[in-house]
Design a protein around this motif. Structure first.
Motif, short mmCIF file in Angstrom:
data_model
loop_
_atom_site.label_atom_id
_atom_site.label_comp_id
_atom_site.label_asym_id
_atom_site.label_seq_id
_atom_site.Cartn_x
_atom_site.Cartn_y
_atom_site.Cartn_z
N LEU A 155 -0.91 4.88 -0.41
CA LEU A 155 -1.83 5.28 0.66
C LEU A 155 -1.31 6.53 1.37
O LEU A 155 -2.08 7.32 1.90
CB LEU A 155 -2.05 4.13 1.66
CG LEU A 155 -3.49 4.09 2.12
CD1 LEU A 155 -4.45 3.74 1.01
CD2 LEU A 155 -3.67 3.16 3.28
N LEU A 201 0.82 -1.22 0.00
CA LEU A 201 0.00 0.00 0.00
C LEU A 201 0.85 1.27 0.00
O LEU A 201 0.32 2.37 -0.15
CB LEU A 201 -0.91 0.00 1.23
CG LEU A 201 -2.00 -1.09 1.25
CD1 LEU A 201 -2.50 -1.32 2.66
CD2 LEU A 201 -3.15 -0.73 0.33
N LYS A 244 -7.99 -2.08 -1.23
CA LYS A 244 -7.72 -3.51 -0.98
C LYS A 244 -8.75 -4.38 -1.69
O LYS A 244 -8.38 -5.36 -2.34
CB LYS A 244 -7.70 -3.79 0.53
CG LYS A 244 -6.43 -3.25 1.17
CD LYS A 244 -6.21 -3.78 2.57
CE LYS A 244 -7.08 -3.09 3.57
NZ LYS A 244 -6.56 -3.12 4.95
N TYR A 264 -1.67 4.77 10.30
CA TYR A 264 -2.82 5.61 9.96
C TYR A 264 -4.07 5.25 10.75
O TYR A 264 -5.10 5.91 10.61
CB TYR A 264 -3.14 5.52 8.46
CG TYR A 264 -2.03 5.98 7.57
CD1 TYR A 264 -1.13 6.97 7.99
CD2 TYR A 264 -1.88 5.47 6.29
CE1 TYR A 264 -0.10 7.39 7.17
CE2 TYR A 264 -0.85 5.90 5.45
CZ TYR A 264 0.03 6.85 5.91
OH TYR A 264 1.04 7.27 5.09
N CYS A 321 -0.96 -0.25 12.07
CA CYS A 321 -0.89 0.67 10.92
C CYS A 321 -0.80 2.10 11.46
O CYS A 321 -1.61 2.49 12.30
CB CYS A 321 -2.14 0.51 10.06
SG CYS A 321 -2.32 1.86 8.89
N ILE A 350 -9.33 7.35 6.67
CA ILE A 350 -8.44 6.77 5.65
C ILE A 350 -8.72 5.28 5.45
O ILE A 350 -8.60 4.76 4.35
CB ILE A 350 -6.96 7.04 5.99
CG1 ILE A 350 -6.06 6.48 4.87
CG2 ILE A 350 -6.53 6.44 7.30
CD1 ILE A 350 -4.97 7.32 4.42
N CYS A 351 -9.11 4.60 6.53
CA CYS A 351 -9.36 3.15 6.43
C CYS A 351 -10.44 2.84 5.40
O CYS A 351 -10.43 1.78 4.80
CB CYS A 351 -9.78 2.57 7.77
SG CYS A 351 -8.55 2.87 9.01
N TYR A 387 5.49 0.44 7.62
CA TYR A 387 4.50 -0.62 7.84
C TYR A 387 4.41 -1.57 6.64
O TYR A 387 4.44 -2.79 6.79
CB TYR A 387 3.15 0.07 8.11
CG TYR A 387 2.01 -0.86 8.38
CD1 TYR A 387 1.92 -1.54 9.59
CD2 TYR A 387 1.00 -1.05 7.44
CE1 TYR A 387 0.86 -2.39 9.85
CE2 TYR A 387 -0.06 -1.90 7.69
CZ TYR A 387 -0.12 -2.56 8.90
OH TYR A 387 -1.18 -3.39 9.15
N CYS A 445 -8.71 2.94 2.18
CA CYS A 445 -7.82 1.79 2.14
C CYS A 445 -8.64 0.53 1.79
O CYS A 445 -8.19 -0.32 1.02
CB CYS A 445 -7.16 1.65 3.52
SG CYS A 445 -6.07 0.27 3.67
N ILE A 447 2.66 2.35 2.64
CA ILE A 447 2.60 3.04 3.94
C ILE A 447 4.01 2.94 4.53
O ILE A 447 4.52 1.82 4.72
CB ILE A 447 1.59 2.36 4.90
CG1 ILE A 447 0.19 2.34 4.27
CG2 ILE A 447 1.58 3.04 6.27
CD1 ILE A 447 -0.85 1.55 5.03
FE1 FES Z 1 -5.32 0.55 5.60
FE2 FES Z 1 -3.92 1.28 7.67
S1 FES Z 1 -3.82 -0.57 6.57
S2 FES Z 1 -5.37 2.46 6.61
#
Ligand code: FES
Ligand code: AMP
Ligand code: ZN
Ligand code: ZN
Length: 321
Positions: free
Chosen positions: A126, A90, A150, A237, A235, A142-143, A95, A146, A92
């Motif tokens: 992300l 992603l 995904k 975020y 994570c 944000i999730c 992470y 995300c 990030i």
């Molecule tokens: Fe998706 Fe943290 S893994 S926002």
């Protein structure tokens, strides 16, 4: 009176785990057996791999998906499916690197063919979504973006590699949270999709959640007993304050302490009694499905641009400005 240490119900050796709802103390070896038997029973009872030739397991490197990879690999001869893995990078910072390192090491150790799908190959990460949210003052968490990313990339990979189903590491606690919050918010459309299995439909690959009836705590003991590596980091975020979903789960966990087995009962009652009634009057099949005019993937958006392409365009505009 001297304290007598609990003994394993199966072999009499020192026990280390108490399955409260089954009133059972178990040693590490018999706990692993108990855990795998429960997962196998869920796979059988909910027909998760019936007719399935190829399973694509989605491994984030967290304890749940590491356990899913391990058990699905262990069961592949019994059920005769082929197992492949996918991990989404992603982008990030820190992470994602950790998550890929762990997933890759496990795929190689188990000899499972795998794909690492990089979000940056689609022109953003992300991290960029986070920048875009800040610049545009977007309050939606944000999730949820995300989740769009995904779902899209897992589905796309499954279709590309000819997998019948994508297996995720969602566990009992996740299902309890989803059922309770979708019910609270009246999201019937989401509720009818919940369960251990979502069949393939309208261009979307099927989904299975083989760990859906084992708790996060049991999974933690399982991976630790087996000495499997997993990402311990949260994570960066993920929101700092607890949200309503987590609060509901906390309360339900209190009930579990008072009434062992409450969580399984809660989910099973939904799956066996409520869901069939809901599914009769509300089916996803009845909704219109279109092709995204940009990427060609299926979408329920009637403007024919899927959520992923919309996000990609919005984020790219901001980061290239
Ligand atoms: Fe998706 Fe943290 S893994 S926002
Ligand atoms: P989450 O949405 O983070 O709670 O993750 C739920 C499940 O989605 C995990 O157990 C994995 O099976 C899958 N998943 C999450 N993140 C990734 C990722 N980066 N790559 C592959 N699968 C993932
Ligand atoms: Zn034992
Ligand atoms: Zn699209």
């Amino acid at each position: 009176m001297p304290y007598t240490y609990p003994r394993c119900k199966k072999c009499g050796r020192p026990a280390f785990y108490r399955v409260r709802y089954a009133r059972l103390w178990l040693c590490p070896k018999h706990f692993v057996e108990f855990f795998e038997r429960r997962v196998k029973r869920a796979i059988d009872n909910y027909k998760l791999v019936r007719g399935v030739k190829r399973v694509l397991v989605a491994v984030s490197g967290g304890k749940d998906s590491v356990a899913a990879l391990y058990v699905l690999n262990k069961f592949k001869e019994i059920y005769g499916y082929e197992l492949m893995g996918v991990t989404i990078d992603l982008g990030i910072p820190e992470y994602s690197e950790k998550s890929i390192r762990i997933a890759r090491s496990l795929y190689e150790r188990f000899g499972v063919d795998y794909y690492i799908v990089k979000l940056s190959d689609y022109g953003f990460t992300l991290g960029d979504v986070q920048v875009w949210r800040r610049v545009k003052r977007i309050r939606r968490p944000i999730c949820s973006f995300c989740g769009i990313v995904k779902r899209y990339l897992l589905n796309k990979t499954a279709l590309e590699v000819g997998a019948d189903v994508v297996a995720t590491g969602h566990n009992l606690d996740d299902l309890v949270k989803f059922v309770a919050t979708d019910y609270y918010n009246g999201r019937i459309e989401e509720l009818v999709k919940l369960g251990l299995k979502t069949p393939a439909s309208n261009g979307f690959a099927g989904r299975i959640r083989p760990l859906g009836l084992v708790s996060g705590k049991e999974i933690l003991y399982y991976v630790n007993t087996l000495g499997l590596p997993y990402v311990h980091m949260k994570c960066p975020y993920s929101p700092r304050q607890t949200n309503i979903q987590d609060r509901i789960l906390e309360k339900i966990n209190d009930l579990e302490l008072e009434y062992p087995g409450f969580k399984i009962g809660f989910v099973k009652s939904f799956l066996h009694h409520l869901k069939p009634i809901m599914a009769k009057s509300y089916s996803v099949e009845k909704k219109g499905i279109y092709r995204c005019s940009i990427c060609g993937m299926p979408t329920s958006n009637s403007d024919r641009v899927c959520g992923f392409c919309k996000l990609r365009m919005r984020v790219s505009e901001t980061i290239s400005a």
